[in-house]
Design an enzyme around this catalytic site. Structure first.
Site, PDB file in Angstrom:
ATOM      1  N   PHE A  99       5.436  -8.213   3.074  1.00  0.00           N
ATOM      2  CA  PHE A  99       4.133  -8.379   2.410  1.00  0.00           C
ATOM      3  C   PHE A  99       4.345  -8.060   0.944  1.00  0.00           C
ATOM      4  O   PHE A  99       4.740  -6.956   0.593  1.00  0.00           O
ATOM      5  CB  PHE A  99       3.072  -7.440   3.002  1.00  0.00           C
ATOM      6  N   ASP A 143      10.816  -4.458  -3.685  1.00  0.00           N
ATOM      7  CA  ASP A 143       9.381  -4.211  -3.822  1.00  0.00           C
ATOM      8  C   ASP A 143       9.126  -2.782  -3.335  1.00  0.00           C
ATOM      9  O   ASP A 143       9.129  -2.517  -2.132  1.00  0.00           O
ATOM     10  CB  ASP A 143       8.624  -5.233  -2.975  1.00  0.00           C
ATOM     11  N   LYS A 176       0.452   0.824  -6.673  1.00  0.00           N
ATOM     12  CA  LYS A 176      -0.195   1.790  -5.782  1.00  0.00           C
ATOM     13  C   LYS A 176      -0.241   3.214  -6.360  1.00  0.00           C
ATOM     14  O   LYS A 176      -1.083   3.508  -7.188  1.00  0.00           O
ATOM     15  CB  LYS A 176       0.448   1.767  -4.401  1.00  0.00           C
TER      16      LYS A 176
HETATM   17  N1  PLP Z   1       3.871  -5.106  -2.132  1.00  0.00           N
HETATM   18  C1  PLP Z   1       3.745  -4.242  -1.119  1.00  0.00           C
HETATM   19  C2  PLP Z   1       4.973  -3.708  -0.462  1.00  0.00           C
HETATM   20  C3  PLP Z   1       2.485  -3.816  -0.704  1.00  0.00           C
HETATM   21  O1  PLP Z   1       2.373  -2.951   0.308  1.00  0.00           O
HETATM   22  C4  PLP Z   1       1.343  -4.334  -1.355  1.00  0.00           C
HETATM   23  C5  PLP Z   1      -0.003  -3.935  -0.924  1.00  0.00           C
HETATM   24  O2  PLP Z   1      -0.232  -3.433   0.131  1.00  0.00           O
HETATM   25  C6  PLP Z   1       1.524  -5.240  -2.410  1.00  0.00           C
HETATM   26  C7  PLP Z   1       2.809  -5.601  -2.786  1.00  0.00           C
HETATM   27  C8  PLP Z   1       0.350  -5.794  -3.154  1.00  0.00           C
HETATM   28  O3  PLP Z   1      -0.196  -4.799  -3.954  1.00  0.00           O
HETATM   29  P1  PLP Z   1      -1.662  -4.967  -4.561  1.00  0.00           P
HETATM   30  O4  PLP Z   1      -2.624  -4.899  -3.419  1.00  0.00           O
HETATM   31  O5  PLP Z   1      -1.796  -3.817  -5.516  1.00  0.00           O
HETATM   32  O6  PLP Z   1      -1.699  -6.282  -5.258  1.00  0.00           O
END
Ligand code: PLP
Length: 385
Positions: A132, A216, A245
């Protein structure tokens, strides 16, 4: 306003893209939240790994208070000290290159995708199933989940999703690959730790074919697994990481942090964002980084994580526990959404279900032993039904 009034407003005025629980929070402090009737909740989810230092951490609050009355916004046409200091700190704390600021995790991944494509024009992006990376078009194209992608086709071309195995990666990465984007621990799909073998194989294949390896760390970074960055526990150095986050201590900020090799790929005009790296958020992030970088805190995450993991395994209906540090998931033999609902409404414990039988726990990094014990009692009751 009462919860009923808020729900009425939601029905009439809010685009229904979220399924909310019937709870209204009005205050938070440390590991606890309070609803509008004064009921106290234990928060073992941290707004999905955002309030990693607990709600309204005094050091973050103080930094925001000090900055907000002095200078809130200038745009990136000018310099402000908090953004420059934060970039310097983030690069020094990780890969030693340079930083691009944005406002969220999805945007941080967009920046990574654009950067990698500029470094290798026309190149493909390789991701793995179970990933994700966010909801914007580039990040969504890197998120191989049918239910999330299908309604929004056509997606961005040039994305390839493969099984999360070393063999699949080795055969998928070739001279056309610009970027391999991986979460060292997949958070949203249920806390799946990618194997060291897979990460090493990705590193080797990226080196062999001149592709960028980006981790990520939006969810697993910022101390969540017991080191400031999750890659530190893997033995693999990525070419860049994305963070968001918990980076802002509870306020919205994202960042792409590169190693030196990719530090000067973007030139002025290539990418940007109006609010990115604003002084208030950057001040909050500096405070959060100061606190999160404390070795005692990280040691606490490792110790609490080990204890919590062992204790969760003893609870009724828990088949197995996985994860690292305080990023944990339990596989259950009963429906996790029902347990989550019971935990919230009957036990006032916040956890979440990432799948039909998977329960995720992301307590604050500074959660106390007593709070863990209390959380375990509440979760045990919710599990027992
Ligand atoms: N990458 C990861 C690993 C995530 O867990 C999330 C959100 O849960 C995102 C990207 C996307 O982040 P945002 O909701 O701040 O756009």
């Amino acid at each position: 306003m009462t919860l009923a009034t808020l729900q009425e407003i939601e029905r009439s005025s809010v685009i229904p893209s979220y399924a909310r629980f019937p709870v209204e929070f009005v205050r938070g402090e440390g590991t606890r939240l309070w609803d509008e009737q004064g009921n106290e909740y234990l928060d073992f989810l941290c707004g999905i790994s955002v309030t990693n230092l607990g709600h309204c951490h005094p050091r973050v609050v103080e930094a925001v208070r000090a900055q907000v009355g002095v200078l809130m916004h200038t745009s990136n046409l000018f310099y402000t000290e908090p953004a420059m200091r934060l970039a310097e700190r983030l690069a020094a704390s990780s890969l030693g290159g340079k930083v691009f600021f944005c406002n969220s995790g999805a945007e941080a991944n967009e920046a990574a995708i654009k950067l990698a494509r500029k470094a290798k024009p026309g190149g493909d992006v390789v991701v793995v199933h179970g990933a994700f990376h966010g909801r914007t078009y580039g990040a969504l194209s890197a998120t191989p989940q049918e239910s999330k992608q299908a309604p929004f086709a056509p997606l961005v071309p040039g994305f390839k999703a493969i099984a999360p195995t070393a063999e699949a990666l080795a055969s998928a990465i070739d001279e056309r690959t610009a970027l391999v984007l991986l979460e060292p621990i997949q958070g949203e799909t249920g806390v799946h730790v990618l194997s060291e073998e897979l990460l090493l194989c990705a590193r080797e294949a990226c080196d062999a074919h001149g592709a960028a390896l980006v981790f990520d760390e939006v969810q697993c970074g910022m101390g969540r697994t017991g080191t400031l960055w999750a890659y530190e526990q893997t033995g693999v150095l990525p070419d860049a990481i994305t963070a968001a986050k918990a980076l802002g201590g509870g306020l919205p900020i994202g960042a792409l942090i590169t190693a030196p090799r990719l530090a000067d790929v973007f030139a002025p005009g290539d990418h940007g964002s109006t609010f990115a790296g604003g002084p208030v958020i950057a001040a909050a992030a500096l405070a959060a980084l100061d606190e999160t970088g404390e070795e005692a805190l990280l040691e606490g995450v490792r110790a609490s994580g080990t204890f919590l993991r062992g204790a969760l395994a003893e609870l009724p209906h828990v088949i197995s526990v996985r994860g690292a540090g305080l990023m944990l998931a339990c596989e259950l033999d009963v429906p996790a959404p029902e347990v989550t609902r019971r935990a919230l409404l009957a036990e006032r414990l916040i956890v979440n279900a990432t799948g039909p039988t998977t329960l995720r726990l992301l307590p604050p990094l500074n959660v106390s032993e007593q709070e863990i014990q209390e959380g375990l009692i509440r979760l045990g009751r919710a599990l027992a039904g």
